[in-house]
Motif scaffolding. Structure first.
Motif, PDB file in Angstrom:
ATOM      1  N   ALA A  95      43.085  66.282  -0.781  1.00 10.24           N
ATOM      2  CA  ALA A  95      43.838  67.530  -0.620  1.00 10.24           C
ATOM      3  C   ALA A  95      44.166  68.132  -1.984  1.00 10.24           C
ATOM      4  CB  ALA A  95      45.114  67.276   0.166  1.00 10.24           C
ATOM      5  N   PHE A  96      44.556  67.279  -2.942  1.00  8.52           N
ATOM      6  CA  PHE A  96      44.862  67.783  -4.274  1.00  8.52           C
ATOM      7  C   PHE A  96      43.604  68.299  -4.970  1.00  8.52           C
ATOM      8  CE2 PHE A  96      45.788  67.302  -8.829  1.00  8.52           C
ATOM      9  CZ  PHE A  96      46.880  68.136  -8.902  1.00  8.52           C
ATOM     10  N   ALA A  97      42.479  67.641  -4.783  1.00 11.55           N
ATOM     11  CA  ALA A  97      41.222  68.112  -5.366  1.00 11.55           C
ATOM     12  C   ALA A  97      40.838  69.475  -4.783  1.00 11.55           C
ATOM     13  CB  ALA A  97      40.113  67.091  -5.136  1.00 11.55           C
ATOM     14  N   ASP A  98      41.028  69.654  -3.477  1.00 10.69           N
ATOM     15  CA  ASP A  98      40.776  70.961  -2.855  1.00 10.69           C
ATOM     16  C   ASP A  98      41.686  72.034  -3.450  1.00 10.69           C
ATOM     17  OD1 ASP A  98      38.889  69.816  -1.250  1.00 10.69           O
ATOM     18  OD2 ASP A  98      40.152  69.746   0.554  1.00 10.69           O
ATOM     19  N   PHE A  99      42.947  71.673  -3.660  1.00 13.42           N
ATOM     20  CA  PHE A  99      43.920  72.598  -4.234  1.00 13.42           C
ATOM     21  C   PHE A  99      43.497  73.025  -5.637  1.00 13.42           C
ATOM     22  CE2 PHE A  99      47.757  72.910  -6.946  1.00 13.42           C
ATOM     23  CZ  PHE A  99      48.300  74.064  -6.431  1.00 13.42           C
ATOM     24  N   VAL A 100      43.085  72.072  -6.451  1.00 18.35           N
ATOM     25  CA  VAL A 100      42.684  72.381  -7.827  1.00 18.35           C
ATOM     26  C   VAL A 100      41.420  73.231  -7.834  1.00 18.35           C
ATOM     27  CG1 VAL A 100      41.828  71.353  -9.965  1.00 18.35           C
ATOM     28  CG2 VAL A 100      43.821  70.380  -8.839  1.00 18.35           C
ATOM     29  N   LEU A 101      40.444  72.886  -7.012  1.00 16.39           N
ATOM     30  CA  LEU A 101      39.195  73.646  -6.963  1.00 16.39           C
ATOM     31  C   LEU A 101      39.441  75.078  -6.480  1.00 16.39           C
ATOM     32  CD1 LEU A 101      36.110  73.577  -7.317  1.00 16.39           C
ATOM     33  CD2 LEU A 101      35.975  72.962  -4.908  1.00 16.39           C
ATOM     34  N   CYS A 102      40.232  75.231  -5.444  1.00 17.83           N
ATOM     35  CA  CYS A 102      40.527  76.581  -4.931  1.00 17.83           C
ATOM     36  C   CYS A 102      41.321  77.396  -5.948  1.00 17.83           C
ATOM     37  CB  CYS A 102      41.272  76.488  -3.612  1.00 17.83           C
ATOM     38  SG  CYS A 102      40.257  75.895  -2.255  1.00 17.83           S
ATOM     39  N   ASN A 103      42.238  76.746  -6.682  1.00 17.03           N
ATOM     40  CA  ASN A 103      42.965  77.450  -7.735  1.00 17.03           C
ATOM     41  C   ASN A 103      42.023  77.902  -8.843  1.00 17.03           C
ATOM     42  OD1 ASN A 103      45.746  78.111  -7.734  1.00 17.03           O
ATOM     43  ND2 ASN A 103      46.217  75.948  -7.489  1.00 17.03           N
ATOM     44  N   LEU A 104      41.066  77.058  -9.176  1.00 15.98           N
ATOM     45  CA  LEU A 104      40.085  77.429 -10.199  1.00 15.98           C
ATOM     46  C   LEU A 104      39.287  78.655  -9.759  1.00 15.98           C
ATOM     47  CD1 LEU A 104      38.748  76.634 -12.902  1.00 15.98           C
ATOM     48  CD2 LEU A 104      37.141  75.287 -11.556  1.00 15.98           C
ATOM     49  N   VAL A 105      38.816  78.653  -8.532  1.00 19.43           N
ATOM     50  CA  VAL A 105      38.065  79.801  -8.012  1.00 19.43           C
ATOM     51  C   VAL A 105      38.951  81.046  -7.960  1.00 19.43           C
ATOM     52  CG1 VAL A 105      36.896  80.705  -5.964  1.00 19.43           C
ATOM     53  CG2 VAL A 105      36.431  78.384  -6.729  1.00 19.43           C
ATOM     54  N   LEU A 106      40.195  80.884  -7.509  1.00 18.63           N
ATOM     55  CA  LEU A 106      41.121  82.016  -7.442  1.00 18.63           C
ATOM     56  C   LEU A 106      41.325  82.629  -8.822  1.00 18.63           C
ATOM     57  CD1 LEU A 106      43.361  83.725  -5.978  1.00 18.63           C
ATOM     58  CD2 LEU A 106      44.940  81.935  -6.688  1.00 18.63           C
ATOM     59  N   HIS A 107      41.555  81.805  -9.811  1.00 17.61           N
ATOM     60  CA  HIS A 107      41.838  82.350 -11.131  1.00 17.61           C
ATOM     61  C   HIS A 107      40.577  82.887 -11.817  1.00 17.61           C
ATOM     62  CE1 HIS A 107      45.697  80.381 -10.406  1.00 17.61           C
ATOM     63  NE2 HIS A 107      46.148  81.364 -11.165  1.00 17.61           N
ATOM     64  N   LEU A 108      39.412  82.373 -11.483  1.00 19.86           N
ATOM     65  CA  LEU A 108      38.185  82.989 -11.985  1.00 19.86           C
ATOM     66  C   LEU A 108      37.996  84.391 -11.406  1.00 19.86           C
ATOM     67  CD1 LEU A 108      35.673  80.003 -11.974  1.00 19.86           C
ATOM     68  CD2 LEU A 108      36.594  81.210 -13.964  1.00 19.86           C
ATOM     69  N   VAL A 109      38.305  84.545 -10.134  1.00 24.45           N
ATOM     70  CA  VAL A 109      38.222  85.873  -9.502  1.00 24.45           C
ATOM     71  C   VAL A 109      39.256  86.815 -10.113  1.00 24.45           C
ATOM     72  CG1 VAL A 109      38.578  87.109  -7.331  1.00 24.45           C
ATOM     73  CG2 VAL A 109      37.217  85.030  -7.368  1.00 24.45           C
ATOM     74  N   ILE A 110      40.457  86.306 -10.340  1.00 22.12           N
ATOM     75  CA  ILE A 110      41.515  87.134 -10.931  1.00 22.12           C
ATOM     76  C   ILE A 110      41.118  87.572 -12.346  1.00 22.12           C
ATOM     77  CG2 ILE A 110      43.899  87.052 -11.798  1.00 22.12           C
ATOM     78  CD1 ILE A 110      43.764  87.336  -8.774  1.00 22.12           C
ATOM     79  N   MET A 111      40.561  86.661 -13.132  1.00 25.37           N
ATOM     80  CA  MET A 111      40.145  87.015 -14.497  1.00 25.37           C
ATOM     81  C   MET A 111      38.992  88.030 -14.472  1.00 25.37           C
ATOM     82  SD  MET A 111      40.531  83.449 -16.544  1.00 25.37           S
ATOM     83  CE  MET A 111      39.869  84.130 -18.033  1.00 25.37           C
ATOM     84  N   ASN A 112      38.112  87.909 -13.482  1.00 29.34           N
ATOM     85  CA  ASN A 112      37.036  88.875 -13.335  1.00 29.34           C
ATOM     86  C   ASN A 112      37.589  90.239 -12.954  1.00 29.34           C
ATOM     87  OD1 ASN A 112      34.396  89.837 -13.188  1.00 29.34           O
ATOM     88  ND2 ASN A 112      34.268  89.372 -11.014  1.00 29.34           N
ATOM     89  N   PHE A 113      38.632  90.260 -12.142  1.00 28.07           N
ATOM     90  CA  PHE A 113      39.226  91.518 -11.702  1.00 28.07           C
ATOM     91  C   PHE A 113      39.929  92.219 -12.852  1.00 28.07           C
ATOM     92  CE2 PHE A 113      42.697  93.955  -9.666  1.00 28.07           C
ATOM     93  CZ  PHE A 113      41.905  94.805  -8.918  1.00 28.07           C
ATOM     94  N   LEU A 114      40.421  91.453 -13.838  1.00 27.81           N
ATOM     95  CA  LEU A 114      41.091  92.065 -14.984  1.00 27.81           C
ATOM     96  C   LEU A 114      40.144  92.955 -15.781  1.00 27.81           C
ATOM     97  CD1 LEU A 114      43.329  89.218 -16.381  1.00 27.81           C
ATOM     98  CD2 LEU A 114      44.079  91.423 -15.554  1.00 27.81           C
ATOM     99  N   GLY A 115      38.884  92.601 -15.805  1.00 24.21           N
ATOM    100  CA  GLY A 115      37.901  93.449 -16.458  1.00 24.21           C
ATOM    101  C   GLY A 115      37.447  92.955 -17.751  1.00 24.21           C
TER     102      GLY A 115
END
Length: 115
Positions: A95-115
């Motif tokens: 469960a913690f590994a899923d949490f870390v992986l999903c957070n990584l994907v979320l923040h990669l998308v957020i950084m991409n959205f910043l431009g």
């Protein structure tokens, strides 16, 4: 009428506090993390209301990052909770590994959205 409502509210608060006292420490830590993420999002919204939203992408990225992290932490709390029978076969490490992986994907998308 107002007196009974106040007594009911106090009784409800006491029962919630006594039930939360028996909550395991790891779930309380996750709850604190969720409160921190939501508070950070609210501070960003208040700041945007006071100062303005000139770099709107930055504001949106910050708020979505906080809200997304809070949602992922709630999902982690659901999966780690021992009383939840639906995830009884799922080890907490997974469960913690899923949490870390999903957070990584979320923040990669957020950084991409910043431009």
């Amino acid at each position: 009428m107002a007196r009974s409502t106040a007594n009911d509210a106090q009784a409800l608060f006491r029962s919630l506090r006594s039930a939360y006292a028996s909550t395991p420490t790891n779930l309380k830590i996750i709850d604190l993390y969720v409160v921190f993420a939501v508070t950070t999002a609210l501070i960003q919204v208040v700041y945007m209301g006071i100062v303005g939203s000139f770099p709107f992408n930055s504001f949106l990225s910050g708020v979505l990052s906080c809200v997304g992290t809070a949602v992922l932490a709630v999902c982690l709390r659901i999966q780690v909770n021992k009383d939840n029978k639906e995830f009884k076969d799922l080890p907490p490490e997974r469960a913690f590994a899923d949490f870390v992986l999903c957070n990584l994907v979320l923040h990669l998308v957020i950084m991409n959205f910043l431009g």
